[in-house]
Design a protein around this motif. Sequence first.
Motif, PDB file in Angstrom:
ATOM      1  N   ASP A 156      52.587 -17.083 -30.048  1.00  0.00           N
ATOM      2  CA  ASP A 156      52.409 -18.456 -29.599  1.00  0.00           C
ATOM      3  C   ASP A 156      51.115 -18.542 -28.784  1.00  0.00           C
ATOM      4  N   PRO A 157      50.319 -19.586 -28.981  1.00  0.00           N
ATOM      5  CA  PRO A 157      49.051 -19.690 -28.235  1.00  0.00           C
ATOM      6  C   PRO A 157      49.218 -19.614 -26.721  1.00  0.00           C
ATOM      7  N   SER A 158      50.370 -20.067 -26.208  1.00  0.00           N
ATOM      8  CA  SER A 158      50.597 -20.005 -24.761  1.00  0.00           C
ATOM      9  C   SER A 158      50.700 -18.575 -24.256  1.00  0.00           C
ATOM     10  N   VAL A 159      50.992 -17.642 -25.177  1.00  0.00           N
ATOM     11  CA  VAL A 159      51.116 -16.225 -24.814  1.00  0.00           C
ATOM     12  C   VAL A 159      49.832 -15.464 -25.123  1.00  0.00           C
ATOM     13  N   CYS A 160      49.343 -15.613 -26.340  1.00  0.00           N
ATOM     14  CA  CYS A 160      48.209 -14.784 -26.779  1.00  0.00           C
ATOM     15  C   CYS A 160      46.859 -15.476 -26.659  1.00  0.00           C
ATOM     16  N   GLY A 161      46.856 -16.714 -26.166  1.00  0.00           N
ATOM     17  CA  GLY A 161      45.590 -17.413 -25.976  1.00  0.00           C
ATOM     18  C   GLY A 161      44.910 -17.844 -27.267  1.00  0.00           C
ATOM     19  N   GLY A 162      45.681 -17.921 -28.348  1.00  0.00           N
ATOM     20  CA  GLY A 162      45.121 -18.333 -29.626  1.00  0.00           C
ATOM     21  C   GLY A 162      44.475 -17.214 -30.416  1.00  0.00           C
ATOM     22  N   SER A 163      44.471 -15.991 -29.880  1.00  0.00           N
ATOM     23  CA  SER A 163      43.927 -14.829 -30.581  1.00  0.00           C
ATOM     24  C   SER A 163      45.039 -13.812 -30.789  1.00  0.00           C
ATOM     25  N   TYR A 164      45.102 -13.256 -31.999  1.00  0.00           N
ATOM     26  CA  TYR A 164      46.110 -12.252 -32.295  1.00  0.00           C
ATOM     27  C   TYR A 164      45.597 -10.829 -32.112  1.00  0.00           C
ATOM     28  N   SER A 165      44.450 -10.690 -31.518  1.00  0.00           N
ATOM     29  CA  SER A 165      43.852  -9.369 -31.319  1.00  0.00           C
ATOM     30  C   SER A 165      44.782  -8.450 -30.532  1.00  0.00           C
ATOM     31  N   GLY A 166      45.090  -7.287 -31.108  1.00  0.00           N
ATOM     32  CA  GLY A 166      45.909  -6.293 -30.429  1.00  0.00           C
ATOM     33  C   GLY A 166      47.379  -6.631 -30.347  1.00  0.00           C
ATOM     34  N   VAL A 167      47.826  -7.619 -31.130  1.00  0.00           N
ATOM     35  CA  VAL A 167      49.209  -8.083 -31.024  1.00  0.00           C
ATOM     36  C   VAL A 167      49.875  -8.076 -32.396  1.00  0.00           C
ATOM     37  N   LEU A 168      51.120  -7.578 -32.440  1.00  0.00           N
ATOM     38  CA  LEU A 168      51.938  -7.604 -33.642  1.00  0.00           C
ATOM     39  C   LEU A 168      53.300  -8.217 -33.320  1.00  0.00           C
ATOM     40  N   ALA A 169      53.843  -8.990 -34.258  1.00  0.00           N
ATOM     41  CA  ALA A 169      55.194  -9.524 -34.129  1.00  0.00           C
ATOM     42  C   ALA A 169      56.024  -9.033 -35.309  1.00  0.00           C
ATOM     43  N   VAL A 170      57.238  -8.569 -35.025  1.00  0.00           N
ATOM     44  CA  VAL A 170      58.113  -7.975 -36.037  1.00  0.00           C
ATOM     45  C   VAL A 170      59.335  -8.876 -36.210  1.00  0.00           C
ATOM     46  N   HIS A 171      59.633  -9.232 -37.478  1.00  0.00           N
ATOM     47  CA  HIS A 171      60.740 -10.138 -37.766  1.00  0.00           C
ATOM     48  C   HIS A 171      61.675  -9.547 -38.812  1.00  0.00           C
ATOM     49  N   SER A 172      62.957  -9.858 -38.643  1.00  0.00           N
ATOM     50  CA  SER A 172      64.001  -9.308 -39.506  1.00  0.00           C
ATOM     51  C   SER A 172      64.822 -10.430 -40.124  1.00  0.00           C
ATOM     52  N   LEU A 173      65.329 -10.187 -41.339  1.00  0.00           N
ATOM     53  CA  LEU A 173      66.258 -11.115 -41.979  1.00  0.00           C
ATOM     54  C   LEU A 173      67.699 -10.594 -41.919  1.00  0.00           C
ATOM     55  N   SER A 174      67.918  -9.493 -41.224  1.00  0.00           N
ATOM     56  CA  SER A 174      69.249  -8.883 -41.176  1.00  0.00           C
ATOM     57  C   SER A 174      70.288  -9.823 -40.593  1.00  0.00           C
ATOM     58  N   LYS A 175      69.994 -10.453 -39.479  1.00  0.00           N
ATOM     59  CA  LYS A 175      70.966 -11.292 -38.800  1.00  0.00           C
ATOM     60  C   LYS A 175      70.839 -12.753 -39.221  1.00  0.00           C
ATOM     61  N   ARG A 176      69.626 -13.265 -39.361  1.00  0.00           N
ATOM     62  CA  ARG A 176      69.430 -14.659 -39.757  1.00  0.00           C
ATOM     63  C   ARG A 176      70.084 -14.949 -41.101  1.00  0.00           C
ATOM     64  N   SER A 177      69.927 -14.034 -42.052  1.00  0.00           N
ATOM     65  CA  SER A 177      70.349 -14.292 -43.429  1.00  0.00           C
ATOM     66  C   SER A 177      71.367 -13.286 -43.945  1.00  0.00           C
ATOM     67  N   ASN A 178      71.934 -12.465 -43.066  1.00  0.00           N
ATOM     68  CA  ASN A 178      72.929 -11.443 -43.446  1.00  0.00           C
ATOM     69  C   ASN A 178      72.364 -10.434 -44.438  1.00  0.00           C
ATOM     70  N   LEU A 179      71.114 -10.032 -44.248  1.00  0.00           N
ATOM     71  CA  LEU A 179      70.450  -9.134 -45.190  1.00  0.00           C
ATOM     72  C   LEU A 179      70.257  -7.728 -44.647  1.00  0.00           C
ATOM     73  N   ALA A 180      71.128  -7.289 -43.750  1.00  0.00           N
ATOM     74  CA  ALA A 180      70.999  -5.921 -43.238  1.00  0.00           C
ATOM     75  C   ALA A 180      71.059  -4.910 -44.378  1.00  0.00           C
ATOM     76  N   GLY A 181      71.884  -5.183 -45.380  1.00  0.00           N
ATOM     77  CA  GLY A 181      72.010  -4.277 -46.512  1.00  0.00           C
ATOM     78  C   GLY A 181      70.825  -4.312 -47.462  1.00  0.00           C
TER      79      GLY A 181
END
Length: 371
Positions: A203-228
């Motif tokens: 979010d720009p409020s966190v990273c200042g509008g630059s993604y330099s040096g930042v990674l975000a990791v997202h999963s579908l295991s819980k949102r969509s029941n795709l752990a398997g």
Amino acid sequence: MTLAGRLPAYTWDRIAPLGEKARLHPDGAVDLSMGTPVDPVPAVIRSALAEASDAPGYPATWGTASLRAAATGWLERSLSVTVPPDDVLPVIGTKEFIAWLPVMLGLGPGDVMVYPELAYPTYDIGARLAGATAVASDSLLSLGPSRVRLVWVNSPSNPTGRVLPVSHLRKVVEWARERGAVVASDECYITLGWEASPVSVLDPSVCGGSYSGVLAVHSLSKRSNLAGYRAGFVTGDPSLVAALLALRKQAGMIVPAPVQAAMTAALGDDAHAAVQRERYAARRSALREAFTAAGWTVDHSEAGLYLWLTHPAWDGWAAAELLAADCGILVTPGSVYGPAGERHVRVALTATDERVAAAASRLRAWSGARR
């Protein structure tokens, strides 16, 4: 020392004896420990998987264009984060990615990885696999001049459900950038805010509008029941994503083509996620009411898939033993997430409605009998 010798006992092996006790209950165990999804995979996702099942060729490590576009669309709709599709990289479940990120970033002896004091154990495992030093700390200012290469943040937290404020996340990003460290944000529960609204590190409020040096990791295991299905993705700094892609191509770390099709369908459909969220909300309400009525205190737990609980009479292991033996309810002692969790237990919302109702009934009977 062998690689296996560098690793602690597997978390769920440690609590296996508790499961054995819980299964002795006349009505069977209520498993509120691991947090594995139990609800059906939505039909729209299963259809996409089946239609893509004739997949004789090698899939693209980078993922299909439609998958990457679906991921960016979801990020925009759900988190107000704008990312180019070329900067999305699918991963074989986020646990795999978390465990191997220190290795993929080139950490080794002499390097430091920082992760939360109460945390998913796989962060620490990743540092051990790389031969780096893992430091559990919620205060970066206390680290001094150590050679920090990677900082993990997790909001909402597993196990506590705590949501980090924007100001804290912003300070972490600024601190890491000053030292040339990477910030990796585990955002697997970010859409499950109950009493708080989690914000992405992108979010720009966190990273200042630059993604330099930042990674975000997202999963579908819980949102969509795709752990398997082992389905997730990482995005953020374009140069880091490109470097990870190049390495994963060499290592054959590829999400299967049918799973990529399923992910595309899942990320493009918000209706099933809303239904699943309501399921979890109802289970959360039932379990919270039952545990608090039985004398437990809920700490944090404002988001995510867990209740973080204490009881004035017992520490976490003793409480978990009693719940298993007396109620057939299996929970996770908080100390497996770090010494600061010694007095807590973690209670997952991932049980069927019937099992959640059984747990609530048992807690009421147990509490009444102890009075």
